[in-house]
Design an enzyme around this catalytic site. Structure first.
Site, mmCIF file in Angstrom:
data_model
loop_
_atom_site.group_PDB
_atom_site.id
_atom_site.type_symbol
_atom_site.label_atom_id
_atom_site.label_comp_id
_atom_site.label_asym_id
_atom_site.label_seq_id
_atom_site.Cartn_x
_atom_site.Cartn_y
_atom_site.Cartn_z
ATOM 1 N N GLY A 202 61.174 40.407 -69.193
ATOM 2 C CA GLY A 202 61.481 39.046 -69.614
ATOM 3 C C GLY A 202 60.253 38.225 -69.943
ATOM 4 O O GLY A 202 60.368 37.036 -70.218
ATOM 5 N N VAL B 154 57.081 39.764 -61.417
ATOM 6 C CA VAL B 154 57.313 40.611 -60.255
ATOM 7 C C VAL B 154 55.973 41.072 -59.691
ATOM 8 O O VAL B 154 55.049 41.342 -60.451
ATOM 9 C CB VAL B 154 58.125 41.852 -60.685
ATOM 10 C CG1 VAL B 154 58.499 42.693 -59.484
ATOM 11 C CG2 VAL B 154 59.373 41.428 -61.438
ATOM 12 N N GLY B 155 55.859 41.168 -58.397
ATOM 13 C CA GLY B 155 54.706 41.832 -57.804
ATOM 14 C C GLY B 155 53.883 40.959 -56.876
ATOM 15 O O GLY B 155 54.260 39.842 -56.529
ATOM 16 N N GLU C 61 64.019 35.340 -63.472
ATOM 17 C CA GLU C 61 64.867 36.522 -63.641
ATOM 18 C C GLU C 61 64.893 37.377 -62.376
ATOM 19 O O GLU C 61 65.830 38.112 -62.153
ATOM 20 C CB GLU C 61 64.376 37.353 -64.834
ATOM 21 C CG GLU C 61 62.895 37.691 -64.744
ATOM 22 C CD GLU C 61 62.360 38.498 -65.919
ATOM 23 O OE1 GLU C 61 63.145 38.931 -66.768
ATOM 24 O OE2 GLU C 61 61.140 38.706 -65.967
ATOM 25 N N ASN D 220 55.738 49.779 -68.067
ATOM 26 C CA ASN D 220 57.138 49.520 -67.727
ATOM 27 C C ASN D 220 57.925 49.045 -68.953
ATOM 28 O O ASN D 220 58.933 49.611 -69.323
ATOM 29 C CB ASN D 220 57.244 48.459 -66.629
ATOM 30 C CG ASN D 220 56.552 48.888 -65.346
ATOM 31 O OD1 ASN D 220 56.628 50.045 -64.959
ATOM 32 N ND2 ASN D 220 55.866 47.971 -64.701
#
Lengths: 501, 501
Positions: free
Chosen positions: B381, B262-263, B287, B377
């Site tokens: 995954g 993510v990101g 994911e 965080n």
């Protein structure tokens, strides 16, 4: 068509300096023994003549003294992967003479296929029988699956050691299956421990077979020293934990297949489980079958077993061969990428039990490095099994070397298994059940249940000087116990204040 | 038969202090938003009245401000698993108010089923449509798979948030499949990225449905800040590395499915790959699908995609819903235990690319803890994908906080991924290809190719003061850079001699 017969020396002479050899075998069992011995002698002669001579080794896992041992002594290994327990090899690794790539055993065959470690020049396979076809050779493996199908397919040349020490029908125990590589890989359709998805032999392009070396050499798997009070107590603690989990419905009443690492503790655990009337007859899905399991299989206490290797004494191997007709129905030998397959381990719900060198108070485990720097053996299959298990259990004695070392430390000096992959820690002191717990809850559980009482005050003191958020640490003091051991010979003498800034 | 309609407040009043809630959603997308807000208000009122009120949360991964956020602010969370990015939650975890169990996302549903974390009292699922059958409810999920099928089956009571913000046919994107538990688990028969093995809805025992809450609330997934020169360069480095590996035959010419975390960096990588004419049209098995992929799917640059969640801005979600007929042929949403399944990831040969907080010179990676103690965080995954990938890549900027932190350190202050699970490290400085290498070879590769030039002398100096066997360390000085940062505010000021004993 009969393939060329060579002496071991003639076969060894085919191998050149710099070649990469792919070897059969897994934890001494089933490794080549004739050609590698001659190769070591050649290397020594070359070195004496002032010439360089080193080979690279790809194997399933450990080979024995006739391979890793003599080649290490001859300073003839440049590079090797993966795991081995050989002590001569260990010395060479720890003085920097051998480049050792310690990868997961389930990754080995596929990383060779993917080309991550370069090409295989020559494969040397120990076999118990050969069907000498014109275009295709059917080669029957002996006491281990290892990475034989992969190296035999990828190598330019193949040497077969036809070792009549093994039963000529030992190959019937094998289920030889090599997956395709992505994007063409298929599901591995093993749904029960002894399901067969392959063939009983390795298929080899006959053109590549440069020679067959006939020999009769005993296998080199070791026996283990007997149980002692500590390993016996660890075995009982594991068995009791599993029985409790079955009683409260976490483990289903059919029980689940077990994997248990190599050595005395593994034997003690299996013995304790075998003797416990609350445990139903059970299955084994593992990489290494030791002596203790064979009588349990013959009695039916162990119903079915799958393994990569028969890492048993030669007396026990004889017992297997004497009962081949029965065992080929209840025992399967697989290549290491199948015995250790994450897919199969997770599907079957294997309960994994492996030994750690040290664990830390947050549930991380070190399987490989003494004091963070000296290689012991390697990670082996512990990561394959623990990461994918139904329940991941690590065992260790709470102390080592007569008590001057605590196996429970504030921070592992090397990490092979993270907090995310460890469910339960068992020492002779007791059981820390880490499932569902936060790091700080785990720390209390591990210190109070698993650490030796002599070391609990020191570990509690570390938690007092540690601070932070999710996980408390005092980083400059995190390895104080290791450093004190090195400087003063005893972790008891640790004074955390010496390390705090 | 019409199920009982409740207001969000009425539904929240069903929940008692100490209850464990199982929530839909994954990385804000698809999480409940109506009932949890009222629950936070109830908790605050209870606390004001001097009474305890906390619930435990089981989710797929992150929920949003209306769940983790408001409940953390109300101090209403006792225990939670797994991953979340919510900043209010992070504060509560790092001051010890919430017990946070940071497990692999692929483990979450099965550990709930296995009973490792206790029972689920109430499930709250966000749905886009319901078929209100007498004995069985068909509930259609919205923008994420998560652990919905598992918690809906295990909970005593189920609350459905029927959120008309979502397209009523969003459920058709889903492939809902929940594996059986061992010893009855079957192979997951996904052989191609968008193969379907389940149903488009979650089946729920109608007796358990205590209420339907109708609402219209936007999804809470975030956008990301745009690329900057560092992330752009990391993206280019990754793309170049993959193209080279394809050219030399390590990656097959069809290419392999990509997973990317993510990101911003993930977006930069995908953009760089998408723009590279040497890369054929490719698939995604991931994911979390971010904004960048949706136009690539619509254009065909991405052929097929599988994900657990549509973690996209609401503008992008509208674009998905506007193109539902096309996308339901090319995009599948799965429960997290399938999107993150080791079995499927390894079979498909997914190339995994995730961001690390720090990596060490031997190739271990920290994904979770700042300075070893503060939770960022969670592992999410990353372990599922990196451990099972065809190629495991970690990316990070070589420095952080304006240069006072080096992301390359002698020893990671927390380890989530071990040396055995990391193939490649990429920073804006370059690429360290660790495949096939020994630890000491890796150290040189990482320092010379990935570390910031300002920090290379310091890291080389560490190797000089380090000693040992397979892996060199000087344990008392291993965290000197972290400690110097804490004491002096800048890792550049590290003086290893201060730490040596």
């Amino acid at each position: 068509m009969a393939y060329t017969r060579l002496t071991a020396l003639e076969a060894a002479q085919i191998i050149k300096n710099g070649d990469t050899l792919g070897l059969s075998g897994f934890t001494p069992a089933g490794a080549p023994k004739a050609v590698t011995k001659e190769l070591a002698a050649i290397a020594e002669a070359e070195h004496a003549a002032g010439r360089e001579f080193k080979v690279n080794l790809f194997t399933g896992a450990s080979t024995g003294q006739s391979t890793d041992g003599v080649l290490s002594l001859a300073k003839a290994i440049g590079y090797r992967a993966p795991y081995t327990t050989n002590s001569e090899f260990r010395k060479c690794v720890n003085c920097g003479e051998i480049r050792y790539n310690d990868i997961h055993l389930s990754h080995m065959a596929q990383e060779v296929r993917y080309g991550f470690m370069g090409k295989v020049d020559i494969a040397i396979l120990e076999v118990c029988a050969i069907e000498e076809g014109e275009s295709t050779c059917k080669a029957y493996l002996t006491s281990a699956g290892g990475i034989s199908p992969t190296v035999a397919r990828l190598a330019d040349k193949v040497i077969l050691e036809l070792n009549s020490f093994h039963h000529p029908e030992a190959g019937l125990l094998h289920d030889v299956y090599e997956p395709l590589d992505p994007p063409y890989r298929e599901p591995i359709m093993i749904k029960n421990v002894t399901d067969r998805v392959g063939k009983t032999y390795v298929e080899i392009d006959a053109k590549k077979i440069v020679g067959v070396v006939e020999c009769n050499i005993p296998d080199e798997a070791r026996g283990f020293k007997g149980e002692d009070p500590v390993t016996t107590q660890i075995g009982r603690n594991v068995a009791q934990f599993l029985v409790n989990d079955m009683k409260r419905g976490i483990i289903p009443p059919e029980f689940l297949p077990l994997q248990s690492g190599v050595g005395t503790t593994a034997n003690a655990i299996l013995a304790a489980l075998g003797q416990d009337p609350a445990v139903p007859n059970f299955n084994i899905y593992t990489e290494v079958l030791q002596d203790a399991i064979v009588p349990m299989l013959l009695e039916g206490r162990v119903k079915e077993a799958s393994t990569c290797s028969l890492s048993v004494t030669n007396e026990c191997l004889k017992q297997v061969y004497d009962n081949l007709d029965f065992l080929k129905q209840h025992l399967v030998l697989r290549p290491s990428e199948i015995s250790n397959s994450p897919e199969v381990i997770r599907r079957l719900g294997v309960i994994a039990i492996n030994t750690a060198i040290e664990v830390d108070i947050f549930g991380n485990a070190n399987s490989t490095h003494i004091s963070g720097t000296k290689m012991m053996n390697g990670i082996g299959g512990s990561g394959d099994f623990e990461r994918n298990a139904y329940i991941s259990i690590f065992t260790c004695a709470s102390t080592a070397k007569g008590g001057v070392i605590s196996a429970i430390v504030p921070f592992c000096s090397h990490l092979d298994h993270t907090e995310h992959d460890v469910n339960v820690i068992v020492t002779e002191q007791g059981v820390a059940d880490l499932r569902g717990k936060s790091p700080m809850q785990r720390a209390h559980e591990i210190i109070e249940n698993c650490a030796h009482p002599d070391y609990r005050p020191l570990l509690r003191e570390y938690l007092k000087i540690a601070c932070g958020g999710q996980t408390h640490h005092n980083l400059p003091a995190a390895f104080a116990m290791h450093d004190t051991l090195q400087r003063k010979g005893d972790m008891h003498l640790t004074d955390f204040s010496e390390y705090m800034k």
